[in-house]
Design an enzyme around this catalytic site. Structure first.
Site, PDB file in Angstrom:
ATOM      1  N   ASP A 181      -4.663  -1.388  -2.441  1.00  0.00           N
ATOM      2  CA  ASP A 181      -4.689  -1.237  -1.542  1.00  0.00           C
ATOM      3  C   ASP A 181      -6.255  -1.444  -0.720  1.00  0.00           C
ATOM      4  O   ASP A 181      -7.397  -1.318  -0.635  1.00  0.00           O
ATOM      5  CB  ASP A 181      -5.682   0.669  -2.308  1.00  0.00           C
ATOM      6  N   ARG A 182      -6.746  -2.440  -0.187  1.00  0.00           N
ATOM      7  CA  ARG A 182      -7.129  -3.597   0.175  1.00  0.00           C
ATOM      8  C   ARG A 182      -8.465  -3.800  -0.261  1.00  0.00           C
ATOM      9  O   ARG A 182      -9.753  -3.861   0.257  1.00  0.00           O
ATOM     10  CB  ARG A 182      -7.356  -2.807   1.827  1.00  0.00           C
TER      11      ARG A 182
END
Ligand SMILES: Cc1cc2nc3c(=O)[nH]c(=O)nc-3n(C[C@H](O)[C@H](O)[C@H](O)COP(=O)(O)O)c2cc1C
Length: 203
Positions: A181-182
Protein backbone atom coordinates in the site's frame (compact mmCIF):
# COMPACT_ATOMS: atom_id res chain seq x y z
CA UNK A 1 10.22 -9.26 -0.97
CA UNK A 2 8.81 -8.90 2.51
CA UNK A 3 5.14 -7.80 2.59
CA UNK A 4 4.75 -4.77 4.79
CA UNK A 5 7.17 -5.90 7.51
CA UNK A 6 5.58 -5.36 10.90
CA UNK A 7 8.84 -4.84 12.75
CA UNK A 8 10.34 -1.46 11.91
CA UNK A 9 13.96 -1.29 10.86
CA UNK A 10 15.91 -1.06 14.11
CA UNK A 11 17.98 2.08 14.52
CA UNK A 12 21.66 1.19 14.36
CA UNK A 13 24.71 2.96 15.69
CA UNK A 14 26.62 2.62 12.42
CA UNK A 15 24.59 2.82 9.19
CA UNK A 16 27.63 1.83 7.09
CA UNK A 17 27.59 -1.55 8.85
CA UNK A 18 23.90 -1.83 8.01
CA UNK A 19 24.70 -1.04 4.36
CA UNK A 20 27.35 -3.77 4.38
CA UNK A 21 24.85 -6.25 5.73
CA UNK A 22 22.23 -5.23 3.12
CA UNK A 23 24.89 -5.66 0.44
CA UNK A 24 25.67 -9.16 1.77
CA UNK A 25 21.93 -9.96 1.61
CA UNK A 26 21.89 -8.68 -1.99
CA UNK A 27 24.88 -10.85 -2.92
CA UNK A 28 22.88 -13.87 -1.74
CA UNK A 29 19.43 -12.93 -2.99
CA UNK A 30 19.59 -10.63 -6.00
CA UNK A 31 19.60 -12.22 -9.44
CA UNK A 32 21.24 -9.27 -11.23
CA UNK A 33 24.54 -7.59 -10.25
CA UNK A 34 24.12 -6.53 -6.62
CA UNK A 35 26.91 -3.95 -6.93
CA UNK A 36 25.20 -1.73 -9.52
CA UNK A 37 24.39 1.82 -8.45
CA UNK A 38 23.29 5.01 -10.16
CA UNK A 39 25.80 7.83 -9.65
CA UNK A 40 24.76 11.47 -9.98
CA UNK A 41 27.28 14.27 -10.39
CA UNK A 42 26.86 18.00 -10.88
CA UNK A 43 28.03 19.86 -13.99
CA UNK A 44 29.49 23.35 -14.25
CA UNK A 45 26.02 24.69 -15.03
CA UNK A 46 24.64 23.19 -11.80
CA UNK A 47 22.68 20.52 -13.69
CA UNK A 48 22.89 16.87 -12.59
CA UNK A 49 23.97 13.94 -14.76
CA UNK A 50 23.46 10.30 -13.81
CA UNK A 51 24.86 6.95 -14.93
CA UNK A 52 25.37 3.46 -13.57
CA UNK A 53 28.60 2.36 -11.87
CA UNK A 54 29.67 -0.69 -9.86
CA UNK A 55 30.29 -0.22 -6.14
CA UNK A 56 33.43 -2.28 -5.59
CA UNK A 57 34.02 -1.66 -1.89
CA UNK A 58 32.07 -0.42 1.10
CA UNK A 59 34.06 0.46 4.22
CA UNK A 60 33.89 2.84 7.17
CA UNK A 61 35.13 5.68 4.94
CA UNK A 62 32.58 5.21 2.20
CA UNK A 63 31.61 3.56 -1.09
CA UNK A 64 34.19 3.04 -3.84
CA UNK A 65 33.72 2.91 -7.61
CA UNK A 66 36.31 3.02 -10.40
CA UNK A 67 36.38 5.05 -13.57
CA UNK A 68 38.29 7.25 -15.98
CA UNK A 69 39.15 10.63 -14.42
CA UNK A 70 38.89 12.29 -17.84
CA UNK A 71 35.34 11.02 -18.42
CA UNK A 72 32.37 13.32 -18.02
CA UNK A 73 31.83 12.12 -14.46
CA UNK A 74 35.56 12.49 -13.70
CA UNK A 75 35.59 16.09 -14.93
CA UNK A 76 32.39 16.90 -13.09
CA UNK A 77 33.72 15.46 -9.83
CA UNK A 78 36.89 17.53 -10.23
CA UNK A 79 34.79 20.70 -10.54
CA UNK A 80 32.34 19.71 -7.82
CA UNK A 81 33.00 16.64 -5.65
CA UNK A 82 29.41 16.44 -4.38
CA UNK A 83 27.84 13.22 -5.57
CA UNK A 84 24.86 10.98 -4.94
CA UNK A 85 24.51 7.22 -5.37
CA UNK A 86 21.31 5.19 -5.51
CA UNK A 87 21.26 1.43 -5.16
CA UNK A 88 18.14 -0.62 -5.91
CA UNK A 89 17.78 -4.25 -4.89
CA UNK A 90 14.42 -5.21 -6.44
CA UNK A 91 14.23 -8.81 -5.20
CA UNK A 92 14.70 -7.63 -1.62
CA UNK A 93 12.51 -4.54 -2.16
CA UNK A 94 15.20 -2.25 -0.85
CA UNK A 95 16.75 1.04 -1.93
CA UNK A 96 19.71 2.91 -0.45
CA UNK A 97 20.50 6.56 -1.17
CA UNK A 98 23.90 7.97 -0.35
CA UNK A 99 25.13 11.56 -0.58
CA UNK A 100 28.61 12.90 0.04
CA UNK A 101 31.83 14.19 -1.46
CA UNK A 102 33.86 11.96 -3.80
CA UNK A 103 37.53 11.63 -2.87
CA UNK A 104 40.02 9.83 -5.15
CA UNK A 105 41.38 6.61 -3.58
CA UNK A 106 45.12 6.23 -3.00
CA UNK A 107 47.34 5.06 -5.87
CA UNK A 108 48.03 1.85 -3.93
CA UNK A 109 44.33 1.06 -3.60
CA UNK A 110 43.68 1.81 -7.27
CA UNK A 111 46.71 -0.27 -8.35
CA UNK A 112 45.53 -3.20 -6.26
CA UNK A 113 42.06 -3.17 -7.75
CA UNK A 114 43.31 -2.58 -11.30
CA UNK A 115 45.62 -5.59 -11.00
CA UNK A 116 42.62 -7.78 -10.10
CA UNK A 117 40.70 -6.87 -13.29
CA UNK A 118 40.56 -9.11 -16.38
CA UNK A 119 43.27 -8.25 -18.91
CA UNK A 120 40.72 -7.11 -21.53
CA UNK A 121 39.30 -4.55 -19.08
CA UNK A 122 42.83 -3.37 -18.25
CA UNK A 123 43.59 -2.86 -21.93
CA UNK A 124 40.35 -0.98 -22.56
CA UNK A 125 41.17 1.40 -19.68
CA UNK A 126 44.06 2.56 -21.92
CA UNK A 127 42.33 2.16 -25.27
CA UNK A 128 39.04 3.96 -24.59
CA UNK A 129 39.08 7.71 -23.95
CA UNK A 130 35.86 7.38 -21.96
CA UNK A 131 33.13 9.92 -22.84
CA UNK A 132 34.99 11.38 -25.84
CA UNK A 133 33.27 11.37 -29.25
CA UNK A 134 34.22 8.31 -31.33
CA UNK A 135 34.48 9.93 -34.75
CA UNK A 136 35.62 6.65 -36.32
CA UNK A 137 32.82 4.59 -34.74
CA UNK A 138 33.24 1.13 -33.25
CA UNK A 139 35.97 0.28 -35.80
CA UNK A 140 38.12 3.02 -34.29
CA UNK A 141 37.52 1.60 -30.82
CA UNK A 142 38.44 -1.95 -31.92
CA UNK A 143 41.58 -0.63 -33.63
CA UNK A 144 42.62 1.25 -30.49
CA UNK A 145 42.04 -1.89 -28.45
CA UNK A 146 44.13 -4.07 -30.80
CA UNK A 147 46.95 -1.51 -30.90
CA UNK A 148 47.00 -1.23 -27.11
CA UNK A 149 46.94 -5.02 -26.71
CA UNK A 150 49.93 -5.17 -29.06
CA UNK A 151 51.83 -2.54 -27.01
CA UNK A 152 51.36 -4.56 -23.83
CA UNK A 153 52.00 -7.90 -25.48
CA UNK A 154 53.98 -10.23 -23.23
CA UNK A 155 53.92 -7.94 -20.18
CA UNK A 156 51.50 -6.93 -17.45
CA UNK A 157 49.21 -3.96 -18.09
CA UNK A 158 49.94 -1.16 -15.63
CA UNK A 159 47.20 1.18 -14.43
CA UNK A 160 46.81 4.35 -16.49
CA UNK A 161 47.10 7.48 -14.32
CA UNK A 162 43.73 8.62 -15.73
CA UNK A 163 41.98 5.56 -14.27
CA UNK A 164 41.27 5.39 -10.56
CA UNK A 165 38.66 4.97 -7.86
CA UNK A 166 36.58 7.50 -5.98
CA UNK A 167 35.28 7.01 -2.48
CA UNK A 168 31.99 8.71 -1.66
CA UNK A 169 32.43 9.83 1.95
CA UNK A 170 28.94 9.27 3.33
CA UNK A 171 27.36 12.46 4.70
CA UNK A 172 23.79 11.14 4.43
CA UNK A 173 22.40 7.69 3.87
CA UNK A 174 18.80 6.62 3.59
CA UNK A 175 17.49 3.06 3.85
CA UNK A 176 14.18 2.30 2.13
CA UNK A 177 12.14 -0.86 2.46
CA UNK A 178 9.15 -1.85 0.41
CA UNK A 179 5.86 -2.23 2.26
CA UNK A 180 2.38 -2.84 0.84
CA UNK A 181 0.00 0.00 0.00
CA UNK A 182 2.99 2.28 -0.59
CA UNK A 183 3.55 2.49 3.15
CA UNK A 184 7.25 2.06 2.53
CA UNK A 185 9.70 2.53 5.31
CA UNK A 186 12.42 5.22 5.13
CA UNK A 187 15.15 5.73 7.68
CA UNK A 188 17.70 8.45 7.05
CA UNK A 189 21.00 8.93 8.86
CA UNK A 190 22.88 12.23 8.74
CA UNK A 191 26.43 12.60 10.02
CA UNK A 192 26.53 14.55 13.28
CA UNK A 193 30.01 15.01 14.73
CA UNK A 194 31.52 11.59 15.39
CA UNK A 195 28.16 9.85 15.17
CA UNK A 196 24.89 9.94 13.26
CA UNK A 197 21.47 11.40 13.86
CA UNK A 198 18.53 9.62 12.32
CA UNK A 199 15.00 10.43 11.26
CA UNK A 200 12.12 8.43 9.82
CA UNK A 201 10.62 9.90 6.67
CA UNK A 202 7.15 9.57 5.18
CA UNK A 203 7.13 7.44 2.05
C1 LIG B 1 25.46 -1.83 -14.71
C2 LIG B 1 26.50 -0.84 -15.20
C3 LIG B 1 27.65 -0.68 -14.47
C4 LIG B 1 28.62 0.24 -14.89
N1 LIG B 1 29.74 0.40 -14.12
C5 LIG B 1 30.66 1.35 -14.47
C6 LIG B 1 31.77 1.61 -13.62
O1 LIG B 1 31.96 1.01 -12.55
N2 LIG B 1 32.65 2.56 -14.01
C7 LIG B 1 32.49 3.26 -15.18
O2 LIG B 1 33.34 4.11 -15.48
N3 LIG B 1 31.42 3.05 -15.99
C8 LIG B 1 30.51 2.12 -15.66
N4 LIG B 1 29.41 1.91 -16.47
C9 LIG B 1 29.22 2.76 -17.66
C10 LIG B 1 28.65 4.12 -17.20
O3 LIG B 1 27.27 3.97 -16.91
C11 LIG B 1 28.86 5.25 -18.22
O4 LIG B 1 28.36 4.87 -19.49
C12 LIG B 1 30.32 5.62 -18.38
O5 LIG B 1 31.04 5.55 -17.15
C13 LIG B 1 30.47 7.01 -18.95
O6 LIG B 1 29.82 7.95 -18.13
P1 LIG B 1 30.16 9.52 -18.16
O7 LIG B 1 30.27 9.90 -19.62
O8 LIG B 1 29.01 10.19 -17.48
O9 LIG B 1 31.46 9.71 -17.43
C14 LIG B 1 28.43 0.99 -16.08
C15 LIG B 1 27.25 0.80 -16.82
C16 LIG B 1 26.31 -0.12 -16.40
C17 LIG B 1 25.05 -0.30 -17.21
Amino acid sequence: MEDRPITPLPVVEDPIELLQSWRADAEREETQGPSAACLATVGENGAPAARMVLVKAIDASGLVFYTNTESRKGKELKGNPNAALVIHWPVLGRQVRVEGAAVPVSDEEADRYFASRPRGSQISAWASAQSSVLAGGLEELSRQFEETAEQFSGRPVDRPSHWTGYRIAVARIEFWRHRDDRLHERLRYVRAGEGWRHERLAP
